[in-house]
Design a protein around this motif. Structure first.
Motif, PDB file in Angstrom:
ATOM      1  N   MET A 277      17.300 -18.479 -29.881  1.00 43.80           N
ATOM      2  CA  MET A 277      17.044 -19.126 -28.650  1.00 43.80           C
ATOM      3  C   MET A 277      16.383 -20.718 -28.893  1.00 43.80           C
ATOM      4  SD  MET A 277      16.580 -18.844 -25.304  1.00 43.80           S
ATOM      5  CE  MET A 277      16.721 -16.786 -25.014  1.00 43.80           C
ATOM      6  N   LEU A 278      16.056 -20.933 -30.042  1.00 41.27           N
ATOM      7  CA  LEU A 278      15.200 -22.213 -30.277  1.00 41.27           C
ATOM      8  C   LEU A 278      16.277 -23.463 -30.283  1.00 41.27           C
ATOM      9  CD1 LEU A 278      12.394 -22.876 -30.814  1.00 41.27           C
ATOM     10  CD2 LEU A 278      13.206 -22.825 -33.550  1.00 41.27           C
ATOM     11  N   LEU A 371       7.096 -17.715 -32.041  1.00 45.65           N
ATOM     12  CA  LEU A 371       6.944 -16.572 -32.923  1.00 45.65           C
ATOM     13  C   LEU A 371       7.903 -15.505 -32.789  1.00 45.65           C
ATOM     14  CD1 LEU A 371       3.111 -16.044 -32.759  1.00 45.65           C
ATOM     15  CD2 LEU A 371       4.165 -16.890 -34.556  1.00 45.65           C
ATOM     16  N   GLY A 372       9.064 -15.865 -32.111  1.00 50.06           N
ATOM     17  CA  GLY A 372      10.003 -14.843 -31.972  1.00 50.06           C
ATOM     18  C   GLY A 372       9.794 -13.692 -31.254  1.00 50.06           C
ATOM     19  N   PRO A 373      10.228 -12.701 -31.568  1.00 48.93           N
ATOM     20  CA  PRO A 373       9.768 -11.138 -30.861  1.00 48.93           C
ATOM     21  C   PRO A 373       8.240 -10.991 -30.908  1.00 48.93           C
ATOM     22  CG  PRO A 373      11.631 -10.792 -32.635  1.00 48.93           C
ATOM     23  CD  PRO A 373      10.894 -12.239 -32.774  1.00 48.93           C
ATOM     24  N   MET A 374       7.432 -11.611 -31.651  1.00 50.27           N
ATOM     25  CA  MET A 374       6.156 -11.520 -31.661  1.00 50.27           C
ATOM     26  C   MET A 374       5.311 -12.630 -30.701  1.00 50.27           C
ATOM     27  SD  MET A 374       4.822 -10.162 -35.515  1.00 50.27           S
ATOM     28  CE  MET A 374       5.278 -11.984 -36.037  1.00 50.27           C
ATOM     29  N   GLU A 387       0.153 -36.397 -31.492  1.00 51.71           N
ATOM     30  CA  GLU A 387       1.183 -36.037 -30.109  1.00 51.71           C
ATOM     31  C   GLU A 387       0.158 -35.618 -28.745  1.00 51.71           C
ATOM     32  OE1 GLU A 387       3.733 -32.985 -31.369  1.00 51.71           O
ATOM     33  OE2 GLU A 387       4.017 -33.906 -33.411  1.00 51.71           O
ATOM     34  N   VAL A 388       0.954 -35.684 -27.551  1.00 47.83           N
ATOM     35  CA  VAL A 388       0.231 -35.478 -26.527  1.00 47.83           C
ATOM     36  C   VAL A 388       0.560 -33.961 -25.970  1.00 47.83           C
ATOM     37  CG1 VAL A 388      -0.262 -37.773 -26.055  1.00 47.83           C
ATOM     38  CG2 VAL A 388       1.646 -36.551 -25.211  1.00 47.83           C
ATOM     39  N   ALA A 389       1.534 -33.424 -26.299  1.00 48.25           N
ATOM     40  CA  ALA A 389       1.981 -32.019 -25.962  1.00 48.25           C
ATOM     41  C   ALA A 389       2.678 -31.270 -27.052  1.00 48.25           C
ATOM     42  CB  ALA A 389       3.196 -32.365 -24.783  1.00 48.25           C
ATOM     43  N   ILE A 390       2.426 -29.894 -26.444  1.00 52.81           N
ATOM     44  CA  ILE A 390       3.299 -28.902 -27.369  1.00 52.81           C
ATOM     45  C   ILE A 390       3.740 -27.858 -26.618  1.00 52.81           C
ATOM     46  CG2 ILE A 390       0.787 -27.763 -28.049  1.00 52.81           C
ATOM     47  CD1 ILE A 390       2.216 -26.862 -30.863  1.00 52.81           C
ATOM     48  N   ILE A 391       4.947 -27.125 -26.920  1.00 47.41           N
ATOM     49  CA  ILE A 391       5.263 -26.076 -25.841  1.00 47.41           C
ATOM     50  C   ILE A 391       5.349 -24.775 -26.824  1.00 47.41           C
ATOM     51  CG2 ILE A 391       7.796 -26.580 -26.406  1.00 47.41           C
ATOM     52  CD1 ILE A 391       7.906 -25.854 -23.201  1.00 47.41           C
ATOM     53  N   ALA A 392       4.958 -23.691 -26.407  1.00 48.07           N
ATOM     54  CA  ALA A 392       5.086 -22.513 -27.156  1.00 48.07           C
ATOM     55  C   ALA A 392       5.930 -21.542 -26.482  1.00 48.07           C
ATOM     56  CB  ALA A 392       3.661 -21.829 -27.203  1.00 48.07           C
ATOM     57  N   VAL A 393       6.966 -21.112 -27.345  1.00 49.17           N
ATOM     58  CA  VAL A 393       7.955 -19.904 -26.721  1.00 49.17           C
ATOM     59  C   VAL A 393       7.313 -18.450 -26.978  1.00 49.17           C
ATOM     60  CG1 VAL A 393      10.297 -19.212 -26.860  1.00 49.17           C
ATOM     61  CG2 VAL A 393       9.629 -21.704 -27.476  1.00 49.17           C
ATOM     62  N   ASN A 394       7.318 -17.868 -25.766  1.00 47.46           N
ATOM     63  CA  ASN A 394       6.890 -16.553 -25.744  1.00 47.46           C
ATOM     64  C   ASN A 394       8.156 -15.423 -25.752  1.00 47.46           C
ATOM     65  OD1 ASN A 394       3.898 -16.742 -25.311  1.00 47.46           O
ATOM     66  ND2 ASN A 394       4.679 -17.863 -23.695  1.00 47.46           N
ATOM     67  N   LYS A 395       7.855 -14.184 -26.239  1.00 47.01           N
ATOM     68  CA  LYS A 395       8.992 -13.190 -26.271  1.00 47.01           C
ATOM     69  C   LYS A 395       9.869 -13.055 -25.050  1.00 47.01           C
ATOM     70  CE  LYS A 395       6.237  -9.008 -25.605  1.00 47.01           C
ATOM     71  NZ  LYS A 395       5.727  -7.808 -26.220  1.00 47.01           N
ATOM     72  N   MET A 412      13.352 -12.083 -19.040  1.00 49.92           N
ATOM     73  CA  MET A 412      12.289 -12.807 -18.650  1.00 49.92           C
ATOM     74  C   MET A 412      11.526 -13.620 -19.700  1.00 49.92           C
ATOM     75  SD  MET A 412      13.015 -12.904 -15.591  1.00 49.92           S
ATOM     76  CE  MET A 412      11.920 -14.101 -14.776  1.00 49.92           C
ATOM     77  N   MET A 413      11.158 -14.880 -19.797  1.00 45.46           N
ATOM     78  CA  MET A 413      10.630 -15.475 -20.754  1.00 45.46           C
ATOM     79  C   MET A 413       9.595 -16.471 -20.481  1.00 45.46           C
ATOM     80  SD  MET A 413      11.894 -17.489 -24.097  1.00 45.46           S
ATOM     81  CE  MET A 413      12.520 -19.050 -22.992  1.00 45.46           C
ATOM     82  N   ASN A 414       8.287 -16.423 -20.718  1.00 52.08           N
ATOM     83  CA  ASN A 414       7.218 -17.323 -20.576  1.00 52.08           C
ATOM     84  C   ASN A 414       7.241 -18.475 -21.441  1.00 52.08           C
ATOM     85  OD1 ASN A 414       6.466 -15.777 -18.364  1.00 52.08           O
ATOM     86  ND2 ASN A 414       4.763 -15.167 -19.264  1.00 52.08           N
ATOM     87  N   LEU A 415       7.046 -19.755 -20.810  1.00 47.97           N
ATOM     88  CA  LEU A 415       6.889 -20.933 -21.512  1.00 47.97           C
ATOM     89  C   LEU A 415       5.461 -21.648 -21.341  1.00 47.97           C
ATOM     90  CD1 LEU A 415      10.218 -23.061 -20.969  1.00 47.97           C
ATOM     91  CD2 LEU A 415       9.666 -21.595 -23.359  1.00 47.97           C
ATOM     92  N   SER A 416       4.823 -21.883 -22.446  1.00 53.26           N
ATOM     93  CA  SER A 416       3.406 -22.270 -22.365  1.00 53.26           C
ATOM     94  C   SER A 416       3.439 -23.580 -22.972  1.00 53.26           C
ATOM     95  CB  SER A 416       2.301 -21.416 -23.308  1.00 53.26           C
ATOM     96  OG  SER A 416       2.507 -20.061 -22.928  1.00 53.26           O
TER      97      SER A 416
END
Length: 450
Positions: A277-278, A371-374, A387-395, A412-416
């Motif tokens: 997905m990355l 963190l992929g599936p985790m 930097e001023v931003a970072i995005i985390a990918v949830n499962k 469904m997938m959440n983005l933080s």
């Protein structure tokens, strides 16, 4: 005999000192010219220092974790003849990950084994485990047998019983689990060709009361000195949380169509690496960031200057054996998903094996963490300062979703997204994620944009 003082050379522009993260020699050792003697770390990069002379080590500068100024004496050697005092050149190779850290008082050369050696050693250990298990079963049966007049000694009876006992077939993982649970494999009934995890489960369910169960195992207390990469991580994150007012915006994305597209592309990938997905997420971010320059930026808060980057140098949070590192995908906006996939694999491998260069570990303008599936349901990532931003990918998770009034199962997938509130407003963060969401939910549009 002569004394030669090896002074710590300049190992990076603007670097005033470096940290000792590993010694490979100790006082009294005889070393050859160009032999590795120490690992020095500065700003996430580790430099291997090599001896410029052959001789005996008579003095070292400090212990693991000590900071040594550039130009100060690192090691004093005793040599056979006169040697001109000069600074040693840099050793070949830099790494993001420090080698094993050993106190100076008990320094031993670090043993490096190839992956083939490690696999061979692991196979030998497993063979010993299997042989030991069979021997223990034979000994147990020998002890249970009644004593008879004129019987051979106990040791001979045990050996004879072990030789006659049927061989218990089980994988190393099953054997290890049985040992952890205190289960004698000879007592486990099984119907197939070998004992499996399901057979252990059945044994625990129906006969588990007979297994000797003591208290949970307890580790010994230990003090771990924070040095090397772990100390750099601690310092950087502490400074980021202290100086940056974080806020995090989270939204969910329907990636059903994107997952279908990814699966189809992987079926016809040829020599290309398998797509995760990355690459799609990075590609989508690059396209949306054109309209949000305040998010693809760095903030020098000491000078009061925000630098908005035209190029997207995507930091990629990568877990290594010694901690978190952030290699950088340069000019990510100019790469397609296949090129991104190759670069992700290359950088991840270089970082985990300690071969990433200083340039590959610095200069990011925004970071993505996965963190992929985790990946969990939601996260609050810490910004990689400056930097001023970072995005985390949830499962990705299948969930019932109402679509046009009908209930459907969707992926469904959440983005933080965490942002520096001094630079990025909440409206900007929400708008950025909504625009990214539109692209990810329409993969044909994502792949066709130029």
């Amino acid at each position: 005999m002569a004394r030669y003082e090896f002074k710590l050379p300049d190992i990076g522009e603007g670097i005033a000192e470096a940290e000792i993260v590993a010694w490979h020699v100790k006082v009294g050792d005889m070393v050859a010219e160009d032999q590795q003697i120490a690992d020095m770390m500065t700003d996430k990069a580790t430099v291997e220092m090599e001896s410029p002379v052959a001789g005996k080590v008579v003095q070292v500068a400090g212990n693991v974790g000590d900071q040594i100024p550039i130009g100060s004496v690192l090691v004093v050697f005793e040599t056979e003849g006169e040697v001109e005092a000069e600074e040693a050149p840099l050793a070949d190779g830099m790494s993001d990950v420090a080698e094993e850290m050993i106190p100076t008082e008990d320094v031993q050369p670090v043993e490096r084994r190839s992956s083939e050696d490690r696999r061979a050693a692991e196979e030998d250990r497993r063979t010993e485990d299997r042989g030991g298990e069979d021997r223990r079963v034979g000994e147990w049966r020998a002890r249970e047998a009644p004593a008879e007049a004129g019987a051979p000694p106990a040791a001979e009876r045990a050996q004879a019983a072990a030789a006659q006992a049927p061989k218990i077939l089980a994988s190393p993982a099953v054997r290890q689990r049985a040992r952890d649970l205190g289960i004698d494999l000879a007592q486990v009934k099984y119907s197939g060709d070998r004992i499996r995890h399901a057979d252990l489960d059945a044994f625990l369910l129906y006969q588990g009361g007979a297994v000797a169960r003591g208290p949970a195992p307890r580790r010994m207390d230990e003090d771990v000195k924070v040095v090397g990469l772990r100390r750099r991580i601690a310092e950087n994150l502490q400074e980021a949380k202290r100086r940056i007012p974080h806020f995090t915006y989270v939204d969910e994305v329907d990636v059903t169509a994107l997952e279908q597209t990814r699966a189809m592309m992987n079926m016809d990938k040829g020599d290309n690496p398998k797509l995760t997905m990355l690459p799609f997420l990075i590609s989508g971010m690059c396209r949306v960031l054109v309209d949000y320059p305040q998010i693809n930026a760095t903030f020098d808060d000491d000078a009061g200057v925000i630098h908005r980057s035209g190029a997207v140098h995507m930091g990629m949070a990568t877990q290594t054996e010694h901690g978190l590192a952030v290699p950088v995908i340069r000019n990510a906006e100019g790469r397609d998903v296949w090129n991104l996939a190759r670069e992700i694999l290359r950088l991840a491998e270089a970082t985990r094996t300690g071969k990433a260069t200083r340039d590959e570990l610095s200069g990011s303008t925004i970071t993505i963490s996965s963190l992929g599936p985790m990946g969990g349901i939601v996260s609050t990532p810490v910004i990689n300062r400056p930097e001023v931003a970072i995005i985390a990918v949830n499962k990705v998770k299948e969930m019932p979703v109402v679509v046009d009034g009908e209930l459907e199962i969707r992926k469904m997938m959440n983005l933080s997204l965490s942002c520096d509130h001094r630079v990025v407003d909440g409206w900007d963060a929400a708008s950025f994620i909504q625009d990214l969401k539109k692209l990810l939910e329409n993969p044909l549009r994502l792949l066709s944009m130029r």
